[in-house]
Design an enzyme around this catalytic site. Structure first.
Site, PDB file in Angstrom:
ATOM      1  CB  SER A  14      -0.939  -0.059   1.207  1.00  0.00           C
ATOM      2  OG  SER A  14      -1.803   1.035   1.220  1.00  0.00           O
ATOM      3  CG  HIS A  41      -4.380  -0.747  -0.625  1.00  0.00           C
ATOM      4  ND1 HIS A  41      -4.098  -0.702   0.718  1.00  0.00           N
ATOM      5  CD2 HIS A  41      -5.017  -1.934  -0.828  1.00  0.00           C
ATOM      6  CE1 HIS A  41      -4.549  -1.804   1.309  1.00  0.00           C
ATOM      7  NE2 HIS A  41      -5.104  -2.573   0.384  1.00  0.00           N
ATOM      8  CG  ASP A 134      -6.154  -5.459   2.469  1.00  0.00           C
ATOM      9  OD1 ASP A 134      -6.516  -6.638   2.660  1.00  0.00           O
ATOM     10  OD2 ASP A 134      -6.083  -4.945   1.337  1.00  0.00           O
TER      11      ASP A 134
END
Lengths: 189, 264
Positions: A14, A41, A134
């Site tokens: 991310s 992401h 995540d």
């Protein structure tokens, strides 16, 4: 490293991970023996430019997969913006607009967990820098099925939340800085 | 709860029979996830709970509602909607079909686009699988929680219009689509693959084919291609989808992902 034991590599990242991913895909040789699946992401509305920039740096073919596309070596698959990316049992990729997971779509957990179910102990999973937990559960799923797991050393991460979340859930096979991850991947024959 | 493969197959058969949708040919991974979602939403603990609910008219409709995946934003992929605005300048475009509507997002986006283009004369047909989805659409309510994303997408349309012309604040502070825009839409119940002898100039079915396995995907795309009115008529699917099995009938638009025109 004996390569024949692995079928694929999945990478999640991310915030701050673009630079690391960029270095990884640039370092992989054109005859790299495993397909690479990357779930990062990214901004929902930016479709053009992201993959093209990675492709320019890589000797492999970096693409956003379409739904039901088979996974093949020589390719680096990047989860498209605003779609979840899953690996199916027949080693094809599927996309989905199902609900965001931990506010994320694509969600790294979905990609890693589905890959773990398909390739079990024949999978290498890597979690990079990021500002969200995540990916931690997905990496644990890979570890639980006997796959090889790598977490970026949080001390080298732009944002250490994601690698730390992974380290709270599992004892990875290795914790490495970005260059260590690259060296490991380049050792695969 | 973890369902076995045979339980999932049994569920798919029962749902197919009751809802007249071929769930037996939905993609395995998707179907497993969606059933888990359905069980969670409807507080089912075992398959028998689902079968009992299928016998109830109200719960039956709710099952159909939760099995569909809703869109989550207005004007998703603004480049696509910019393409539609340009296409609407063609006077030959007289009809548009939304074959599988699961939420208000695609329909409201289309209706606002038609109004901005001055093309309220175009016939719009929408198929739905549940009354709950239809009632939500007719309520005109727009989810305030997603509004920043909606506005951001709208701004990327690069039109002269403003979002507030179309999504208005009600006295109680909620947000609603401007009245009147939905009035001319022809709503139809039922799965689009069961429809026959319909022809449209534009068909918009984005990200629904993702739910299907390859066999059903190919069947659906062939049916959609058959439902295009003329060469040059457009089939619009999701950016991550391909018209597998019908690529020889559908030419991709070079400028916009997911847009295909029927080949002569």
């Amino acid at each position: 490293m004996a390569t024949s034991q692995y079928k694929a590599i999945v990478i999640g990242g991310s915030a701050g991970s673009y630079a690391v991913v960029s270095k990884i895909v640039a370092a992989l040789p054109p005859d790299f023996p495993l397909p690479v699946i990357i779930c990062m992401h990214r901004l929902k509305h930016v479709r053009a430019g992201f993959v093209e920039a990675l492709n320019d740096k890589s000797q492999l073919n970096v693409i956003e997969p379409y739904d039901k596309q088979p996974v093949e070596r020589g390719n680096v698959y990047v989860a498209p913006a605003n779609y979840h990316l899953f690996v199916e049992y027949d080693a094809t990729l599927s996309l989905s607009i199902e609900e965001p997971h931990l506010f994320c779509r694509p969600a790294i957990d979905h990609t890693l967990s589905s890959a773990a179910k398909t390739w079990r102990d024949k999978l290498i999973g890597i979690i990079l820098t990021g500002a969200n937990k995540d990916g931690a559960q997905g990496l644990k799923d890979i570890a639980d099925r006997g796959g090889y797991t790598i977490v970026q050393d949080p001390a080298t991460a732009d944002v250490p939340t994601m690698p730390r979340a992974a380290l709270r859930l599992l004892q990875p096979s290795a914790t490495l800085p970005p260059q260590g991850i690259i060296d490991f991947l380049k050792s695969i024959r | 709860m973890a369902l076995t493969i045979s339980e999932l197959k049994d569920i798919a058969l029962n749902l197919s029979e009751r809802l007249k949708v071929d769930y037996t040919n939905f993609a395995d991974g998707f179907f497993r996830r969606r059933i888990a979602y359905l069980f969670d939403k409807m507080s089912f603990h075992r398959t028998q709970d689902l079968y009992s609910a299928l016998a109830s008219l109200v719960k039956f409709d709710e099952i159909a509602y939760y099995l569909s995946v809703p869109q989550t934003e207005l004007f998703r992929a603004p480049a696509f909607w910019r393409h539609i605005i340009k296409t609407l300048a063609d006077p030959n475009v007289k009809s548009i079909w939304l074959p599988d509507l699961s939420s208000y997002h695609e329909l409201y986006s289309l209706l606002i686009t038609l109004d901005m283009a001055g093309r309220n004369d175009i016939r719009v047909v929408a198929n739905l699988l549940s009354d709950k989805a239809k009632n939500a659409i007719l309520s005109l309510n727009v989810n305030k929680k997603d509004e920043q994303q909606d506005i951001s997408n709208f701004q990327r349309l690069e039109t002269q219009a403003s979002f507030d012309q179309y999504v208005l604040t009600t006295p109680d502070g909620s947000r609603q689509l401007r009245k009147g825009l939905v009035d001319t839409v022809e709503f139809r119940n039922g799965w689009f693959i069961n429809t026959q002898n319909q022809k449209f100039d534009i068909i918009i079915l984005r990200d629904t084919l993702l739910s299907y396995n390859l066999k059903l995907h190919q069947q659906a795309v062939a049916h959609l291609a058959d439902s295009l009115s003329r060469p040059g008529a457009l089939l619009c699917i999701g950016a991550g989808e391909r018209p597998l099995g019908s690529q020889n009938r559908l030419a991709p638009d070079s400028s916009t992902e997911g847009v295909y025109s029927l080949i002569a």
